[in-house]
Enzyme design. Structure first.
Site, PDB file in Angstrom:
ATOM      1  CG  ASP A 197      85.831 -28.687  34.597  1.00 41.99           C
ATOM      2  OD1 ASP A 197      84.595 -28.816  34.691  1.00 41.99           O
ATOM      3  OD2 ASP A 197      86.548 -28.402  35.573  1.00 41.99           O
ATOM      4  CB  THR A 223      79.751 -29.872  39.077  1.00 44.66           C
ATOM      5  OG1 THR A 223      79.220 -28.871  38.214  1.00 44.66           O
ATOM      6  CG2 THR A 223      81.145 -29.465  39.545  1.00 44.66           C
ATOM      7  NE  ARG A 232      77.661 -28.574  46.943  1.00 44.52           N
ATOM      8  CZ  ARG A 232      77.616 -27.477  46.184  1.00 44.52           C
ATOM      9  NH1 ARG A 232      76.494 -26.868  45.949  1.00 44.52           N
ATOM     10  NH2 ARG A 232      78.720 -26.989  45.659  1.00 44.52           N
TER      11      ARG A 232
HETATM   12  C1  LIG Z   1      84.832 -25.494  36.010  1.00 45.50           C
HETATM   13  C2  LIG Z   1      84.750 -26.134  37.373  1.00 45.50           C
HETATM   14  N1  LIG Z   1      85.408 -27.283  37.575  1.00 45.50           N
HETATM   15  C3  LIG Z   1      85.381 -27.904  38.777  1.00 45.50           C
HETATM   16  C4  LIG Z   1      84.673 -27.372  39.824  1.00 45.50           C
HETATM   17  C5  LIG Z   1      84.766 -28.037  41.170  1.00 45.50           C
HETATM   18  O1  LIG Z   1      83.596 -28.575  41.605  1.00 45.50           O
HETATM   19  P1  LIG Z   1      83.395 -28.972  43.148  1.00 45.50           P
HETATM   20  O2  LIG Z   1      83.152 -27.696  43.872  1.00 45.50           O
HETATM   21  O3  LIG Z   1      82.213 -29.895  43.104  1.00 45.50           O
HETATM   22  O4  LIG Z   1      84.639 -29.671  43.597  1.00 45.50           O
HETATM   23  C6  LIG Z   1      83.958 -26.174  39.656  1.00 45.50           C
HETATM   24  C7  LIG Z   1      83.191 -25.618  40.780  1.00 45.50           C
HETATM   25  O5  LIG Z   1      82.823 -24.515  40.856  1.00 45.50           O
HETATM   26  C8  LIG Z   1      84.014 -25.536  38.390  1.00 45.50           C
HETATM   27  O6  LIG Z   1      83.385 -24.380  38.167  1.00 45.50           O
END
Ligand SMILES: Cc1ncc(COP(=O)(O)O)c(C=O)c1O
Length: 419
Positions: A197, A223, A232
Site C-alpha cells: 500500500d 491513493t 481524492r
Molecule cells: C497507507 C494508507 N492506505 C490507505 C489509506 C486510505 O485512503 P482513503 O482515505 O482514500 O480511503 C490511507 C489514507 O490516509 C493511507 O495512508
C-alpha cells in the site's frame, strides 16, 4: 461569477472560506496536497453525469464511447508510470483499493499481517474496528524499540507463526524506506501474497525516488491524492494473473458505477506525473523534508527513528517537554496558521485522541514553491507555536507572519476570487 455563488450563497460562502483557509495557512499534513488547475478542472466536468458500470469495451450502459477513451488514458498512463502488468483505476478511495485486494485474494476468516496502526500502519491494514480487522484474523508487526525501524527478522518470526495469506507493506506514518524484496522473500516462504500500500509515497515510487514494490508484490494499492498529487481517490495494480479477479472484485464486487470525472482527473494527474517537472517536484519534497527534519531537531525535537528518508517525519514532543501532547500542539499550531495532525509515536503511552507526537510532511508546501530556506522558517514557526503554552498573543503574532508569508506563495488555482 461562479454559478454556485448565484444559486447557493450559503454553500458558496463555505467553499470560499475553505479556499481562503487553505490559501492563508501552511499545510503540513503529510497526506494532503494541492492539485493543479487541470486536475481540478477535470474533476468539475460533465463526466460526473455519466453511468459507466463495467470496463472499457464492456459496459452495462450506452453512450460510453468517450468514457472508454478517458478510462483507457488513465489506465495506460498509470501502467507506464509504475510499470505494472495491470491496473484498475475505478476504486473510489485508498480504502476501497485495499478492499478490492481483500475481495480478490482472501476469504472471510483468512489471516493477514501488516504494520501495527500505533507504529505507523493504516486502519485498513487489520485494525479491529475496520472491516479488515473484523472479517480477517489480523496480526501485526511492530517497529524495533531501539531503531524505530522495521526489523525483518521480527517480521519473519511473526509470519512463520501466524502463516498469513496476505502480507501488507506500506504505511501512513513511517518515515523510512521499505524493503519490498525482503518482504517478498518472507511471503514466498510462508505461502502469502504481498500487497504494497504505497498511498503515501506513490509519487516517489513513480519517479524512482523510492524503491518500487511492483516487481515484488502481487498487488500494489495507492491513493491518488497524496504525493501523486491527483484527485481524492484510489487505484489498485496487480500482476497479470490476478487481473481478472481484481477487476471483478472492484466491479461488481465492491462498487457500482465509476466516478468518471474523478477518473479523468486521475488521467490528468498521471499525465503530469509523467513530465520531468514532476520528478523535480518530488526531489524537492525530499530535500525539503531533510531540511525541515534537521531544523526541528535543532529546535530540540526528537524525530522517530532520528530523521526521514521520505516526505514525512514523526515529531516526538516528549523530548522537548514531557507534558506536551499532540492534541494541544495540533490546536496551537492551527491557531498560528500551521496545519498538522496529532499522531501516536511508536510505544506511545497516550491514546490516539491525545498522542505524544505530531506528523508533518512536505508535499503540499513543496507544491506551493517553498524550498530549503523556507523550511527553516516553517520549523521556527512550528517551534514558537508549540512552545507557546497556548498563549493567544504569541499564536496571533505567528498567525500574522504566516498569513503575510503565504501571500507570496499563492495556491495553484483559486475558485473564489477576492476572499
Ligand atoms: C497507507 C494508507 N492506505 C490507505 C489509506 C486510505 O485512503 P482513503 O482515505 O482514500 O480511503 C490511507 C489514507 O490516509 C493511507 O495512508
Amino acid at each position: 461569477m461562479n454559478p454556485i455563488e448565484q444559486s447557493d450563497p450559503v454553500l458558496w460562502q463555505a467553499i470560499c472560506q475553505e479556499q481562503n483557509r487553505q490559501d492563508s495557512t501552511l499545510e503540513l499534513i503529510a497526506s494532503e496536497n494541492h492539485v493543479s488547475p487541470a486536475v481540478l478542472a477535470a474533476a468539475a466536468t460533465p463526466l460526473t453525469n455519466k453511468y459507466a458500470e463495467g470496463y472499457p469495451g464492456k459496459r452495462y450502459y450506452g453512450g460510453c464511447e468517450f468514457i472508454d477513451v478517458i478510462e483507457n488514458l488513465a489506465r495506460d498512463r498509470a501502467k507506464a508510470l509504475f510499470g505494472c502488468d495491470h491496473v484498475n483505476v475505478q476504486p473510489h478511495s485508498g480504502s476501497q483499493a485495499n478492499q478490492a485486494v481483500f475481495l480478490a485474494a482472501l476469504n472471510p476468516g483468512d489471516t493477514i499481517l501488516g504494520l501495527h496502526l500505533d507504529h505507523g500502519g493504516h486502519l485498513t491494514h487489520g485494525k479491529s474496528v475496520n472491516i479488515s480487522g473484523r472479517w480477517f484474523k489480523a496480526f501485526h508487526y511492530t517497529l524495533d524499540p531501539k531503531t524505530e525501524r522495521i526489523d525483518m527478522a521480527h517480521v519473519q518470526r511473526i509470519a512463520r507463526e501466524c502463516k498469513p495469506k496476505l502480507i501488507i507493506t506500506g504505511a501512513s506514518a513511517y518515515p523510512r524506506l521499505w524493503d519490498f524484496a525482503a518482504f517478498a522473500e518472507i511471503a514466498h516462504e510462508v505461502g502469502a501474497v504481498q500487497m504494497a500500500d504505497i498511498a503515501h509515497f506513490a509519487g516517489l515510487v513513480a519517479t524512482g525516488l523510492h524503491p518500487s514494490p511492483v516487481p515484488h508484490s502481487e498487488f500494489v494499492t495507492t491513493t491518488t491524492h497524496k504525493t501523486l498529487r491527483g484527485p481524492r481517490s484510489g487505484m489498485t495494480m496487480c500482476k497479470a494473473d490476478w487481473a481478472k479477479k481484481l477487476d471483478s472484485a472492484v466491479f461488481p464486487g465492491l462498487q457500482g458505477g465509476p466516478l468518471m470525472h474523478i477518473i479523468a482527473a486521475k488521467a490528468a494527474a498521471f499525465g503530469e506525473a509523467q513530465q520531468p517537472a514532476f520528478k523535480t517536484y518530488c526531489e524537492q519534497i525530499l530535500k525539503n523534508a531533510k531540511v525541515l527534519a534537521e531544523a526541528l531537531m535543532g529546535h530540540g525535537y526528537r524525530l522517530v527513528s532520528g530523521g526521514t528518508d521520505n516526505h514525512l517525519m514523526l515529531v516526538d514532543l516528549r523530548a522537548k517537554s514531557p507534558n506536551l501532547t499532540g492534541a494541544a500542539v495540533e490546536l496551537w499550531l492551527q491557531n498560528a496558521g500551521v496545519i498538522v495532525n496529532k499522531n501516536m509515536v511508536p510505544f506511545d503511552t497516550r491514546k490516539a485522541m491525545e498522542t505524544s507526537g505530531i506528523r508533518v510532511g512536505t508535499p503540499a508546501l513543496t507544491t506551493r514553491g517553498l524550498k530549503e530556506p523556507e523550511m527553516k522558517k516553517v520549523a521556527e514557526w512550528f517551534d514558537r507555536a508549540a512552545s507557546s503554552g497556548g498563549d493567544a498573543q504569541v499564536l496571533q503574532k505567528v498567525r500574522d507572519e504566516v498569513t503575510e508569508f503565504t501571500r507570496s506563495y499563492p495556491l495553484p488555482h483559486l475558485t473564489c476570487s477576492g476572499t
